[in-house]
Scaffold this motif. Sequence first.
Motif, PDB file in Angstrom:
ATOM      1  N   HIS A 260      -4.529  -8.601  -1.302  1.00 46.26           N
ATOM      2  CA  HIS A 260      -3.485  -9.616  -1.433  1.00 46.26           C
ATOM      3  C   HIS A 260      -3.585 -10.716  -0.386  1.00 46.26           C
ATOM      4  O   HIS A 260      -2.967 -11.756  -0.542  1.00 46.26           O
ATOM      5  CB  HIS A 260      -2.110  -8.955  -1.345  1.00 46.26           C
TER       6      HIS A 260
ATOM      7  N   PRO B 205       0.346   2.630   4.501  1.00 46.62           N
ATOM      8  CA  PRO B 205       1.525   2.091   5.187  1.00 46.62           C
ATOM      9  C   PRO B 205       1.574   2.481   6.663  1.00 46.62           C
ATOM     10  O   PRO B 205       2.317   1.888   7.428  1.00 46.62           O
ATOM     11  CB  PRO B 205       2.694   2.713   4.420  1.00 46.62           C
TER      12      PRO B 205
ATOM     13  N   LEU C  11      -1.005  -1.727   4.478  1.00 50.81           N
ATOM     14  CA  LEU C  11      -0.520  -2.378   3.272  1.00 50.81           C
ATOM     15  C   LEU C  11       0.008  -3.756   3.645  1.00 50.81           C
ATOM     16  O   LEU C  11       0.583  -3.940   4.711  1.00 50.81           O
ATOM     17  CB  LEU C  11       0.599  -1.555   2.628  1.00 50.81           C
ATOM     18  N   GLN C  12      -0.165  -4.724   2.727  1.00 54.18           N
ATOM     19  CA  GLN C  12       0.092  -6.100   3.123  1.00 54.18           C
ATOM     20  C   GLN C  12       1.150  -6.823   2.304  1.00 54.18           C
ATOM     21  O   GLN C  12       1.567  -7.912   2.656  1.00 54.18           O
ATOM     22  CB  GLN C  12      -1.232  -6.874   3.109  1.00 54.18           C
ATOM     23  N   VAL C  13       1.592  -6.239   1.216  1.00 55.46           N
ATOM     24  CA  VAL C  13       2.715  -6.819   0.473  1.00 55.46           C
ATOM     25  C   VAL C  13       3.590  -5.679  -0.010  1.00 55.46           C
ATOM     26  O   VAL C  13       3.131  -4.545  -0.213  1.00 55.46           O
ATOM     27  CB  VAL C  13       2.257  -7.666  -0.740  1.00 55.46           C
ATOM     28  N   GLU C  14       4.849  -5.953  -0.201  1.00 55.95           N
ATOM     29  CA  GLU C  14       5.770  -4.943  -0.692  1.00 55.95           C
ATOM     30  C   GLU C  14       5.347  -4.484  -2.081  1.00 55.95           C
ATOM     31  O   GLU C  14       5.005  -5.285  -2.942  1.00 55.95           O
ATOM     32  CB  GLU C  14       7.195  -5.501  -0.733  1.00 55.95           C
ATOM     33  N   GLY C  15       5.353  -3.188  -2.287  1.00 54.64           N
ATOM     34  CA  GLY C  15       4.991  -2.641  -3.582  1.00 54.64           C
ATOM     35  C   GLY C  15       3.520  -2.327  -3.738  1.00 54.64           C
ATOM     36  O   GLY C  15       3.119  -1.745  -4.752  1.00 54.64           O
ATOM     37  N   GLN C  16       2.678  -2.696  -2.755  1.00 59.10           N
ATOM     38  CA  GLN C  16       1.264  -2.375  -2.836  1.00 59.10           C
ATOM     39  C   GLN C  16       1.073  -0.864  -2.708  1.00 59.10           C
ATOM     40  O   GLN C  16       1.695  -0.203  -1.871  1.00 59.10           O
ATOM     41  CB  GLN C  16       0.479  -3.090  -1.734  1.00 59.10           C
ATOM     42  N   LYS C  17       0.232  -0.298  -3.529  1.00 55.68           N
ATOM     43  CA  LYS C  17       0.032   1.143  -3.570  1.00 55.68           C
ATOM     44  C   LYS C  17      -1.025   1.578  -2.568  1.00 55.68           C
ATOM     45  O   LYS C  17      -2.098   0.976  -2.498  1.00 55.68           O
ATOM     46  CB  LYS C  17      -0.386   1.559  -4.980  1.00 55.68           C
TER      47      LYS C  17
END
Length: 301
Positions: free
Chosen positions: A19, A187, A235-241
């Motif tokens: 992302h 995370p 993790l770099q954006v909210e919701g990234q798995k």
Amino acid sequence: MSLIRRLRGGYRPLVGAIHRPSHLLAYRPAQWSTDAKEHPTVITTGYVTGSPCWLDLGSPDTEASAAFYGAVFGWTFRPAGPDAGGYGVLHKDGRTVGAIGPLTEEGASGAWTVYFRTADADATARATELGGGRVRAGAFDVMEAGRTACLTDPFGAEFAVWQPAALQGLEAVTEEGTLTWAELFSPDPATAAAFYGDLFGWRREEVTLLGMAYSILSTAEGDQGAAAFGGIAPLQVEGQKPRWLPYFEVADPDAVARDTEENGGSVLVPPVDAPGVGRLGALADPFGAPFAVVHSPAAGD
């Protein structure tokens, strides 16, 4: 050929961000030399405990996936036989580079799974649970090829282990159209690194890139730079798995991106130049399985 073989003047990780491609950077820790003779490869077929040694794709349509990757990478698909449950092996120039099988878990979506070598799949499965992870499929024999277990780390990233018997692992890596790097998005990278370190004895080098912590992973054996095979990024954006992302070496990332779209896939991050790393981008196949591609710079570039 590998990144380390071609880079001069300092070790540089292949750092990918689906992302945020601005985080595809290089670094140069002073304590690591990267003379070409000292560090011949990134991932190699000289498998030791903790090495990425196998790679397979879970797909809702194995034939369609095989056709897609054949068009993009030139891979050929060979079914493993009537007792293999639809599983088959991918080849490039006659050598094994991965595999494809049908999805077997409820709610699963298309995804690549990286397998790490272990001397004891049963013990690694137990250690995964003790470390806060989950055993999705307990250790079982794969005919006479070896023994495997399907696992999930404490943050939800799926991986597997391979205890070799007749099959040692992939026959070609770090060449055009083959696996060259494995990157975990988590995370909590520090805790994830400790978890995998307990399982495999991995060593890690912590660096900071634009304020982002990044861990360079190496197996427990050999020179730390030569044994590097992947990394961990936050993790770099909210919701990234949380997931393991495979990188494939290619001659022309832009052409691969075009071929991906023309064959029903998508471009998540268009290819960009990352100084000291090469040109790389993030893609997804027609069923949403993400992967990355990189063209490493030639020595002297």
